[in-house]
Design a protein around this motif. Structure first.
Motif, PDB file in Angstrom:
ATOM      1  N   LEU A 193      -9.239 -11.510   4.201  1.00 27.74           N
ATOM      2  CA  LEU A 193      -8.797 -11.213   3.719  1.00 27.74           C
ATOM      3  C   LEU A 193      -8.947 -10.464   3.125  1.00 27.74           C
ATOM      4  O   LEU A 193      -7.962  -9.930   2.985  1.00 27.74           O
ATOM      5  CB  LEU A 193     -10.113 -12.603   2.902  1.00 27.74           C
ATOM      6  CG  LEU A 193      -9.923 -12.187   1.164  1.00 27.74           C
ATOM      7  CD1 LEU A 193      -8.684 -13.165   0.818  1.00 27.74           C
ATOM      8  CD2 LEU A 193     -11.263 -13.398   0.444  1.00 27.74           C
ATOM      9  N   LEU A 194     -10.360  -9.145   3.308  1.00 22.63           N
ATOM     10  CA  LEU A 194     -10.762  -7.610   3.373  1.00 22.63           C
ATOM     11  C   LEU A 194      -9.089  -6.879   4.085  1.00 22.63           C
ATOM     12  O   LEU A 194      -8.190  -6.477   3.438  1.00 22.63           O
ATOM     13  CB  LEU A 194     -10.724  -7.017   3.877  1.00 22.63           C
ATOM     14  CG  LEU A 194     -12.168  -7.740   3.177  1.00 22.63           C
ATOM     15  CD1 LEU A 194     -13.506  -6.722   3.665  1.00 22.63           C
ATOM     16  CD2 LEU A 194     -12.449  -7.229   1.888  1.00 22.63           C
ATOM     17  N   ILE A 195      -8.693  -7.429   4.686  1.00 17.31           N
ATOM     18  CA  ILE A 195      -7.521  -7.081   5.887  1.00 17.31           C
ATOM     19  C   ILE A 195      -6.002  -7.476   4.923  1.00 17.31           C
ATOM     20  O   ILE A 195      -4.752  -6.980   4.635  1.00 17.31           O
ATOM     21  CB  ILE A 195      -6.965  -7.707   7.492  1.00 17.31           C
ATOM     22  CG1 ILE A 195      -8.117  -6.805   8.284  1.00 17.31           C
ATOM     23  CG2 ILE A 195      -5.658  -7.568   8.365  1.00 17.31           C
ATOM     24  CD1 ILE A 195      -8.442  -7.734   9.199  1.00 17.31           C
ATOM     25  N   THR A 214      -3.177  -4.971   2.932  1.00 24.97           N
ATOM     26  CA  THR A 214      -1.894  -4.909   3.485  1.00 24.97           C
ATOM     27  C   THR A 214      -1.178  -4.956   1.715  1.00 24.97           C
ATOM     28  O   THR A 214       0.055  -4.129   1.726  1.00 24.97           O
ATOM     29  CB  THR A 214      -1.763  -6.217   4.214  1.00 24.97           C
ATOM     30  OG1 THR A 214      -2.758  -6.295   5.172  1.00 24.97           O
ATOM     31  CG2 THR A 214      -0.082  -6.236   4.660  1.00 24.97           C
ATOM     32  N   GLY A 215      -1.737  -5.646   0.933  1.00 21.57           N
ATOM     33  CA  GLY A 215      -1.344  -6.204   0.117  1.00 21.57           C
ATOM     34  C   GLY A 215      -0.485  -4.620  -0.908  1.00 21.57           C
ATOM     35  O   GLY A 215       0.639  -4.192  -1.403  1.00 21.57           O
ATOM     36  N   VAL A 216      -1.858  -4.296  -0.746  1.00 26.12           N
ATOM     37  CA  VAL A 216      -2.534  -2.866  -1.482  1.00 26.12           C
ATOM     38  C   VAL A 216      -1.476  -1.873  -1.046  1.00 26.12           C
ATOM     39  O   VAL A 216      -0.513  -0.919  -1.804  1.00 26.12           O
ATOM     40  CB  VAL A 216      -3.781  -2.264  -1.643  1.00 26.12           C
ATOM     41  CG1 VAL A 216      -4.359  -0.679  -2.148  1.00 26.12           C
ATOM     42  CG2 VAL A 216      -4.607  -2.888  -2.836  1.00 26.12           C
ATOM     43  N   LEU A 217      -1.224  -1.582   0.390  1.00 24.94           N
ATOM     44  CA  LEU A 217      -0.368  -1.001   1.218  1.00 24.94           C
ATOM     45  C   LEU A 217       0.807  -0.340   0.699  1.00 24.94           C
ATOM     46  O   LEU A 217       2.188  -0.108  -0.129  1.00 24.94           O
ATOM     47  CB  LEU A 217      -0.572  -0.577   2.244  1.00 24.94           C
ATOM     48  CG  LEU A 217      -2.156   0.275   3.049  1.00 24.94           C
ATOM     49  CD1 LEU A 217      -2.523  -0.444   4.427  1.00 24.94           C
ATOM     50  CD2 LEU A 217      -1.921   1.718   2.518  1.00 24.94           C
ATOM     51  N   LEU A 247      -8.396   2.934  -0.691  1.00 25.90           N
ATOM     52  CA  LEU A 247      -8.995   2.832  -0.931  1.00 25.90           C
ATOM     53  C   LEU A 247      -8.743   1.438   0.037  1.00 25.90           C
ATOM     54  O   LEU A 247      -9.928   0.069   0.663  1.00 25.90           O
ATOM     55  CB  LEU A 247      -9.283   1.622  -1.901  1.00 25.90           C
ATOM     56  CG  LEU A 247      -9.459   2.732  -2.932  1.00 25.90           C
ATOM     57  CD1 LEU A 247      -9.902   1.950  -4.472  1.00 25.90           C
ATOM     58  CD2 LEU A 247     -11.603   2.905  -2.898  1.00 25.90           C
ATOM     59  N   ALA A 248      -7.211   0.934   0.395  1.00 25.72           N
ATOM     60  CA  ALA A 248      -6.827   0.255   1.213  1.00 25.72           C
ATOM     61  C   ALA A 248      -7.379  -0.087   2.757  1.00 25.72           C
ATOM     62  O   ALA A 248      -7.423  -0.456   3.434  1.00 25.72           O
ATOM     63  CB  ALA A 248      -5.001   0.201   1.346  1.00 25.72           C
ATOM     64  N   LEU A 249      -6.998   1.455   3.019  1.00 24.31           N
ATOM     65  CA  LEU A 249      -7.250   2.109   4.329  1.00 24.31           C
ATOM     66  C   LEU A 249      -9.270   1.902   4.743  1.00 24.31           C
ATOM     67  O   LEU A 249      -9.239   0.632   5.935  1.00 24.31           O
ATOM     68  CB  LEU A 249      -7.263   3.367   4.641  1.00 24.31           C
ATOM     69  CG  LEU A 249      -7.229   4.013   6.119  1.00 24.31           C
ATOM     70  CD1 LEU A 249      -6.327   3.238   6.905  1.00 24.31           C
ATOM     71  CD2 LEU A 249      -7.463   5.635   6.304  1.00 24.31           C
ATOM     72  N   LEU A 250      -9.906   2.188   3.647  1.00 25.33           N
ATOM     73  CA  LEU A 250     -11.247   1.863   3.957  1.00 25.33           C
ATOM     74  C   LEU A 250     -11.710   0.428   3.848  1.00 25.33           C
ATOM     75  O   LEU A 250     -12.552  -0.329   4.997  1.00 25.33           O
ATOM     76  CB  LEU A 250     -12.204   2.484   2.887  1.00 25.33           C
ATOM     77  CG  LEU A 250     -12.120   3.948   2.847  1.00 25.33           C
ATOM     78  CD1 LEU A 250     -13.076   4.756   1.804  1.00 25.33           C
ATOM     79  CD2 LEU A 250     -12.498   4.338   4.139  1.00 25.33           C
ATOM     80  N   GLY A 294     -13.039  -4.615   7.290  1.00 25.79           N
ATOM     81  CA  GLY A 294     -12.170  -5.854   7.758  1.00 25.79           C
ATOM     82  C   GLY A 294     -12.317  -5.652   9.080  1.00 25.79           C
ATOM     83  O   GLY A 294     -12.696  -7.082   8.977  1.00 25.79           O
ATOM     84  N   ILE A 295     -11.687  -5.444   9.596  1.00 24.03           N
ATOM     85  CA  ILE A 295     -12.115  -4.810  10.679  1.00 24.03           C
ATOM     86  C   ILE A 295     -13.644  -4.965  11.293  1.00 24.03           C
ATOM     87  O   ILE A 295     -13.829  -5.724  12.152  1.00 24.03           O
ATOM     88  CB  ILE A 295     -11.326  -3.787  11.760  1.00 24.03           C
ATOM     89  CG1 ILE A 295      -9.811  -4.423  11.247  1.00 24.03           C
ATOM     90  CG2 ILE A 295     -11.293  -3.401  13.141  1.00 24.03           C
ATOM     91  CD1 ILE A 295      -8.737  -2.745  11.910  1.00 24.03           C
TER      92      ILE A 295
END
Lengths: 495, 171
Positions: B28-30, B34-37, B61-64, B69-70
């Motif tokens: 979900l976090l990933i 992805t959606g934010v990016l 924030l998306a990166l973090l 998530g990973i």
């Protein structure tokens, strides 16, 4: 001193005293109602003050401001929902005491600390109007960025057993803040192409969703009961000895509230959270915080009430409102033909001294209203869960709507209620997300502003001693809990 | 030889469901990241002065969030249920969590959403008693007297405070 006595005589004139009493009662109510706040309370009486003379109008407004900061703790303690955002930190230990059947004790500590913080804030206002106003105005984007990062570093103390989940919660809070128009360029971000999300998600709907609606979902889903229904739920008021023992916490909280409150834009919410965190940091038993420790109520309550007097320093000295409530108050002053600024102290000396005295009288009235009100707050706690939680949801939805007259805010609260429920079920703490939403604007906007002013050079953050100290403190605050846990773990392994 | 018919201990059931949850959360976090990016590809990455633009913060924030998530996914795959020397899953005593009343929760969400949809049409003062009464019943109240009087009294209170005293227009 004679000017202060003259101000006191002016403040206890029947019209002025009536204005203070009306303001105190309304302020406690506005603070206690989720969705309302000191800002909303002030905005609602603004039209009423037009009909009053400057002195009673100003006294009514400052008493609302002061009493609302205390009022927020009532619902925070009674039902675990902060009546207004500055009472957020009070829920951590206040509601825990209520769950243990010691609500009366929690209310007593909150009232005593609020009154003490209010008095100390007023004394600070009298003593430091000139010098602190000059110090506060020295804050630029780099310093505000440092303050925001320092505030966010508190997350490290709130992450619980799983740091990843705490960090994810804070990141989600920061992400929620980015929804809406970018403050600096007006670029729509994460609005999904709709105009509804242009204004952003909003702090109040998030607070109400996370703390009120999530609690109701938990109750209906069989997760937990809001309060214990057996035994003496109210307990007893705190003994004078206990209140005296809390003085160091109250003094620390008031000092933090006084300093942060005087910085325009920082506000009582940040002050109370910082005060709670500092109290926990220096405590010999930090693990007891969040589980109903009296100092966890005393420090944030003293801080948010000390903020009121402190917020008046830049407002009166420089005409800069230190908070949203102070901005409404500024509007009220201007309507009355009072021009805040360096000349106020010389040109309208009587009004300023009446205000000083009015602060002290407002605090005493807050004590009286608070003491008389404790039995009523206890009755609220004793309500059946089916009634209490239903009314909490009802008043939350109405309060959210009343904030801006926008039905979309109530939908936002429902959305956050669902998100909060899911997060709690999976073990994600909610407070880091709230901190992220509160501090996000301060961090991002000032980071970009500082870089714009320094032509893209990060030296802006190291050249300012205040910014540098704040960033270093943030680093220490981030790392300290992990180091402390490690040391405790090693000690346990050895023994 | 491993007894395949042996009942899986409660504790492991609970742990396994938590691990499954971690996997869902990780993905979900990933997905959010992805959606934010994806959404931020249209924001100006930097301003003319070379300072960060509106895209900087959401992308960071998306990166973090993606990294978090990973990390959750890796933790999910690296953690295994406790076993004994023979490789059998260890049974430990644990208290059962009360079952979530999903039906009640769903009904509550539908009730609140219904109130938000209906109140602008029929007015908050009329919609509020229905909401409060329904919520009280869902939380377990069965007293007919309370189911009627409390919602009505509350609606009168809300109308008196918000509409009359404070002058806040309600839908």
């Amino acid at each position: 001193m004679s000017s202060l006595i003259e101000g006191l005589i002016s403040a206890i004139q029947p019209v002025n005293l009536g204005a203070l009493l009306a303001g105190t009662t309304l302020g406690v109510f506005a603070g206690a109602m989720p969705g309302l706040s000191s800002t909303v309370g002030l905005a609602l009486v603004l039209p009423v003050t037009f009909a009053l003379d400057p002195t009673p109008a100003l006294l009514m407004m400052i008493s609302i401001y002061m009493a609302a900061e205390y009022g927020g703790s009532i619902t925070a303690i009674a039902i675990g929902v902060p009546g207004s955002s500055p009472a957020l930190a009070t829920t951590f230990d206040g509601f825990s005491l209520t769950r243990r059947g010691e609500a009366r004790r929690a209310f007593g500590i909150s009232l005593f600390s609020s009154v003490s913080g209010g008095v100390l804030g007023a004394i600070l206002l009298m003593a430091a109007l000139g010098p602190l106003a000059r110090a506060a105005i020295a804050f630029g984007p780099a310093e505000y960025f440092g303050l925001g990062v320092f505030g966010l570093s508190i997350v490290a103390n709130l992450v619980g057993d799983d740091p990843i989940k705490g960090i994810v919660s804070a990141l989600l809070g920061l992400l929620f803040f980015t929804v809406g128009l970018d403050v600096l360029t007006g670029t729509p971000r994460l609005t999904m192409g709709t105009t509804t999300l242009m204004d952003g998600l909003g702090l109040v709907p998030m607070l109400i969703g996370f703390f009120a609606i999530t609690e109701a979902f938990n109750t209906v889903a069989g997760g937990r009961r809001p309060t214990t229904q057996k035994g003496d739920l109210g307990g007893t008021l705190p003994r004078p000895r206990e209140l005296i023992r809390l003085w160091p916490s109250i003094l620390r909280g008031s000092t933090i509230g006084g300093v942060i409150g005087a910085i325009p834009g920082a506000g009582a919410t940040i002050a109370s959270i910082v005060a709670w965190n500092e109290e926990r940091r220096i405590s010999k038993t930090p693990e007891r915080f969040g589980k109903g420790i009296p100092a966890g109520i005393a420090a944030p309550e003293a801080a948010n009430n000390a903020c009121v007097g402190a917020a008046m320093i830049p407002l009166l000295g420089l005409g800069i409102p230190g908070s949203a409530s102070a901005a409404v108050l500024l509007g009220g002053l201007m309507v009355q033909g009072v021009a805040p600024g360096p000349l106020l102290l010389t040109e309208q000396k009587e009004l300023v001294y009446a205000l000083y005295a009015g602060f002290l009288v407002a605090v005493l009235l807050m004590l009286a209203v608070g003491l008389l009100g404790i039995p009523i707050w206890i009755r609220v706690v004793r309500l059946r869960p089916s009634i209490l939680m239903s009314l909490v949801v009802g008043i939350s939805l109405i309060g959210t709507f009343a904030l801006r007259g926008n039905p979309y805010d109530a939908w936002t609260a429902l959305f956050f209620g669902l998100v909060g429920f899911a997060m709690l079920r999976r073990g994600y703490p909610l407070v880091p997300a709230v901190l992220g939403l509160i501090l996000g604007p301060m961090i991002e906007t000032n980071y970009r502003r500082a870089l714009t002013l320094s032509s893209g050079s990060h030296a802006a953050f190291t050249e300012s001693p205040i910014a540098l100290v704040l960033i270093l403190l943030a680093g220490v605050s981030f790392v300290a809990p992990a180091v402390r846990n490690r040391l405790v773990q090693r000690k346990e392994e050895r023994s | 030889m491993t007894d395949l018919n042996r009942e899986i201990p409660d504790n492991f059931q609970r742990r396994r469901s938590i691990f499954a949850g971690s996997m869902i959360e990780g993905w979900l976090l990933i997905t959010i990241a992805t959606g934010v990016l994806w959404d931020s590809r249209t924001y100006p990455p930097s301003l003319s002065s070379g300072t960060p633009g509106p895209a900087f913060f959401p992308r960071l924030l998306a990166l973090l969030l993606g990294v978090a998530g990973i990390v959750l996914l890796i933790k999910r795959y690296r953690t295994t249920a406790p076993r004994d020397k023979k490789g059998s899953v260890l049974a430990t005593h644990s208290s059962k969590k009360p079952a979530t009343k999903w039906k009640n929760l769903g009904l509550m969400i539908v009730t609140i959403a219904g109130f938000l949809l209906v109140s602008p049409q029929i007015g908050t003062v009329f919609a509020l008693p229905i909401l409060i009464s329904s919520l009280m019943w869902l939380i377990g109240e069965r007293s007919a007297l309370l189911l009627v009087t409390v919602p009505l009294a509350f609606s009168v209170f809300v109308y008196g405070v918000f509409s009359v005293a404070l002058g806040v227009p309600l839908p």
